[in-house]
Design a protein around this motif. Structure first.
Motif, short mmCIF file in Angstrom:
data_model
loop_
_atom_site.label_atom_id
_atom_site.label_comp_id
_atom_site.label_asym_id
_atom_site.label_seq_id
_atom_site.Cartn_x
_atom_site.Cartn_y
_atom_site.Cartn_z
N SER A 147 -12.21 -10.52 6.62
CA SER A 147 -12.38 -9.94 7.95
C SER A 147 -13.86 -10.19 8.30
O SER A 147 -14.96 -10.33 7.52
N TRP A 149 -7.09 2.04 -6.70
CA TRP A 149 -7.58 3.04 -5.72
C TRP A 149 -7.06 4.54 -6.33
O TRP A 149 -6.06 5.17 -5.89
N PHE A 154 1.02 -1.11 -0.15
CA PHE A 154 -0.01 0.19 0.10
C PHE A 154 0.71 1.25 -0.06
O PHE A 154 0.38 2.30 -0.50
N HIS A 195 -6.62 -4.10 -1.42
CA HIS A 195 -7.88 -4.91 -0.88
C HIS A 195 -8.41 -6.06 -1.75
O HIS A 195 -8.98 -5.53 -2.69
FE1 DHE Z 1 -8.85 1.12 8.51
C1 DHE Z 1 -10.95 -1.50 8.79
C2 DHE Z 1 -8.49 1.03 11.98
C3 DHE Z 1 -6.58 3.75 8.27
C4 DHE Z 1 -9.47 1.28 5.06
N1 DHE Z 1 -9.68 -0.04 9.86
C5 DHE Z 1 -10.30 -1.17 9.77
C6 DHE Z 1 -10.54 -1.71 11.08
C7 DHE Z 1 -10.08 -0.93 12.07
C8 DHE Z 1 -9.26 0.20 11.30
C9 DHE Z 1 -9.95 -1.28 13.57
C10 DHE Z 1 -11.66 -2.70 11.43
C11 DHE Z 1 -12.82 -2.16 11.62
C12 DHE Z 1 -14.01 -2.79 10.96
O1 DHE Z 1 -13.79 -3.48 9.95
O2 DHE Z 1 -15.05 -3.15 11.64
N2 DHE Z 1 -7.51 2.16 9.86
C13 DHE Z 1 -7.75 1.97 11.16
C14 DHE Z 1 -6.67 2.73 11.43
O3 DHE Z 1 -6.25 2.68 13.04
C15 DHE Z 1 -5.96 3.38 10.84
C16 DHE Z 1 -4.42 2.94 10.50
C17 DHE Z 1 -5.81 4.97 11.12
C18 DHE Z 1 -6.95 5.89 10.93
O4 DHE Z 1 -7.09 6.69 10.06
O5 DHE Z 1 -8.09 5.40 11.38
C19 DHE Z 1 -6.64 3.20 9.49
N3 DHE Z 1 -8.33 2.47 7.07
C20 DHE Z 1 -7.24 3.22 7.17
C21 DHE Z 1 -6.96 3.79 5.89
O6 DHE Z 1 -6.33 4.86 5.56
C22 DHE Z 1 -7.66 3.07 4.94
C23 DHE Z 1 -7.04 2.52 3.81
C24 DHE Z 1 -8.51 4.05 3.91
C25 DHE Z 1 -9.71 4.67 4.60
O7 DHE Z 1 -10.85 4.35 3.95
O8 DHE Z 1 -9.79 5.33 5.67
C26 DHE Z 1 -8.47 2.20 5.86
N4 DHE Z 1 -9.98 0.19 7.23
C27 DHE Z 1 -10.12 0.37 5.83
C28 DHE Z 1 -10.87 -0.59 5.27
C29 DHE Z 1 -11.37 -1.40 6.24
C30 DHE Z 1 -10.92 -1.07 7.52
C31 DHE Z 1 -11.32 -0.52 3.83
C32 DHE Z 1 -12.02 -2.87 6.13
C33 DHE Z 1 -11.45 -3.82 5.53
C34 DHE Z 1 -12.25 -5.21 5.44
O9 DHE Z 1 -12.05 -5.94 4.46
O10 DHE Z 1 -13.14 -5.46 6.48
#
Ligand code: DHE
Length: 519
Positions: A518, A476, A429, A461
């Motif tokens: 997930s 993306w 990524f 993803h």
């Molecule tokens: Fe996520 C899921 C935390 C940044 C895209 N992300 C999750 C989950 C957590 C989490 C705890 C599981 C929860 C759920 O699905 O119910 N994400 C975090 C962070 O702590 C982090 C590093 C910093 C933040 O900004 O929160 C973070 N996440 C990102 C991104 O930068 C992403 C790539 C782009 C965005 O949209 O913010 C991103 N997170 C995702 C995606 C999922 C995800 C697409 C679900 C994935 C799946 O297949 O279930």
């Protein structure tokens, strides 16, 4: 003489006038409050508080104010505001308010809308979808580019519907156990319930100002929301999304904590809650029938001791040695794998004995929601990429030892597979190779192919079709796509244009809690 003094005064005062910093508050009230809310808590547009703006960042903010945001209502203000005024506004919105904003039960109630009361309880069991496609092989694709969601037929590999979502959805949408309904959370706290048969948004409510994610109880009765701002858990009814209760997240000393994430643990009939600011894990029980037995152990939640909340939704608070703020579970939900962000290492926490049972050699910073498991040589292994270092860690879940670190071309975010596939897919990524996707043999643990679906554009993803025959990869980019690969031959089958598709979620794989994705 008088003339000279007058001009001298003017000359001295001119630079003072032009250097004086514009007052941001009236500027905000005139230009921003109508959409972003007078208290910056968001209205038709997102909240403008430091917590909500982290992803935009201070550096990029002046450009967004001056030029607007494509594909949103945010217009550019360059014609109305000069550079100094824009800079003052940036300072203002990146400064926390003097009093930490609250989002009270009254405000939550007031935000609640039911658009289709007749769909709240699902209609007759005989109800049919309004389309001709397998409802269990649909994908929802979250398109961050213009804040829409596409519904994709996983057999024909064609979109059948597209609808506007709330601004900035995050985390996986969560389906009910039959796949009929799905819930979304936006970073701004909006929770939406969508009917997968009728293709309509049924109800919405704003549960927080800055929300992490949601979990849906395995009996389809409750939705739990975890918030960063305010420091609360919010429990909703799953049918119409009405509010049941707001639970402040506090320890014995009156400290409050952000909620890092909430998860459902179906065999335990509970929600597991990860906290960001003090070393506790919380478990909230939602069943009406205590006590329960699982894995041979009787759960003691009916005991009053250690309960943060009594009554119908008791919460057990479990003290831990470190703050564990991101979880992954084994398939039986007996063990929770958490990362301790300070130490940058992982831990295995057993939910029955309620203590740490192993340390994990997990350096870097895994985005643990992205880990998967599979069988290898009679053992279950888990694998996760991490967002700081360029490898995938593979761990034997019997011994909790790392069996391999697979070197990748950069740090990765998401790893996915399917029971019917010999391969695990992981993205790269970050960094110069963010356009590649590695395909790993699940038995040899070697990279067997590195795909570059759209050179120069982030590939991320993966999610498989219900039968595991096709793997869908996101490009993306605003001018992006879902690229469909044959999961056996690894040949490209087709491209479906999309606007920055972030994640995609197959109904069948999610409701069957496939080990390759997930939950
Ligand atoms: Fe996520 C899921 C935390 C940044 C895209 N992300 C999750 C989950 C957590 C989490 C705890 C599981 C929860 C759920 O699905 O119910 N994400 C975090 C962070 O702590 C982090 C590093 C910093 C933040 O900004 O929160 C973070 N996440 C990102 C991104 O930068 C992403 C790539 C782009 C965005 O949209 O913010 C991103 N997170 C995702 C995606 C999922 C995800 C697409 C679900 C994935 C799946 O297949 O279930």
């Amino acid at each position: 003489m008088r003339f000279t003094a007058h001009w001298l005064f003017l000359l001295l005062s001119l630079p003072l006038v032009s250097l004086a910093k514009p007052d941001a508050r009236p500027l905000y009230a005139t230009h921003c409050a109508v959409c972003h809310g007078p208290e910056r808590l968001g209205l038709t547009a997102p909240a403008l508080l430091p917590e909500n703006l982290k992803r935009l960042g201070r550096k990029r903010a002046p450009k967004v104010i001056a030029e607007g945001r494509p594909a949103t209502q945010m217009q550019g203000f360059a014609g109305k505001l000069d550079k100094a005024q824009i800079a003052a506004l940036v300072d203002y919105i990146f400064t926390p308010p003097k009093v930490r904003p609250e989002w009270s039960a009254d405000r939550i109630h007031a935000s609640h809308v039911v658009y289709f009361p007749e769909l709240v309880h699902g209609d007759a069991k005989s109800a049919k979808p309004v389309y001709d496609a397998d409802p269990l092989n649909l994908f929802l694709v979250v398109e961050a580019g213009d804040h829409h969601v596409s519904v994709l037929d996983g057999d024909r590999l064609e979109p059948i519907h597209r609808f506007k979502s709330r601004f900035a959805l995050h985390g996986g949408p969560k389906y009910t156990s039959d796949g009929r309904f799905v819930y979304f959370a936006s970073r701004d706290g909006w929770i939406s319930k969508f009917d997968m048969y009728k293709l309509k948004t049924v109800a919405e409510i704003r549960a927080g100002i800055n929300t992490r994610n949601i979990a849906v109880s395995a009996d389809d009765r409750y939705v739990l929301v975890g918030n960063y701002l305010p420091h609360t858990l919010v429990l909703l009814r799953a049918d119409d999304l009405s509010l049941i209760k707001v639970i402040p997240v506090r320890d014995d000393f009156g400290n409050s904590s952000r909620v890092s994430a909430v998860y459902v643990a179906p065999p335990r009939e509970s929600f597991i809650i990860a906290l960001k600011d003090f070393p506790e894990i919380w478990e909230m029980f939602y069943s009406d029938h205590p006590p329960r037995v699982f894995n041979g152990a009787v759960h003691d939640f009916h005991m009053a001791e250690g309960l943060a909340e009594k009554g119908p939704f008791p919460i057990k608070r479990i003290g831990t040695d470190d703050i564990l703020d991101d979880f992954f579970f084994d398939q039986s939900y007996t063990n929770l794998i958490g990362t301790a962000r300070n130490d940058k290492k992982g831990q295995v926490f057993n939910l029955i004995v309620r203590r740490k049972i192993a340390d994990l050699d997990l350096t870097g910073m895994p985005h643990l929601g992205s880990g998967i498991t599979w069988k290898r040589n009679g053992h279950t292994v888990m694998a996760t990429p991490n967002i700081k270092e360029s490898y995938v860690t593979v761990i034997d879940m019997d011994t909790w030892k790392t069996i391999k670190r697979i070197k990748t071309l950069g740090p990765g975010f998401f790893m996915r597979s399917h029971e019917n596939s010999p391969y695990a897919w992981v993205d790269v990524f970050f960094g110069p190779n963010r356009d590649v996707m590695h395909v790993i043999d699940k038995q040899t643990l070697e990279i067997v192919k590195t795909l570059r679906p759209a050179p120069g554009k982030t590939a991320a993803h993966v999610e498989f079709t219900r039968d595991g025959r096709y793997a869908l990869v996101s490009i993306w980019d605003m001018d992006g796509a879902i690229v469909v690969y044959d999961a056996k031959t690894l040949k490209e089958i087709k491209r479906i244009p999309m606007k920055k598709p972030v994640g995609k979620y197959n109904v069948y794989n999610k409701i069957h809690r496939s080990e390759g994705t997930s939950h």
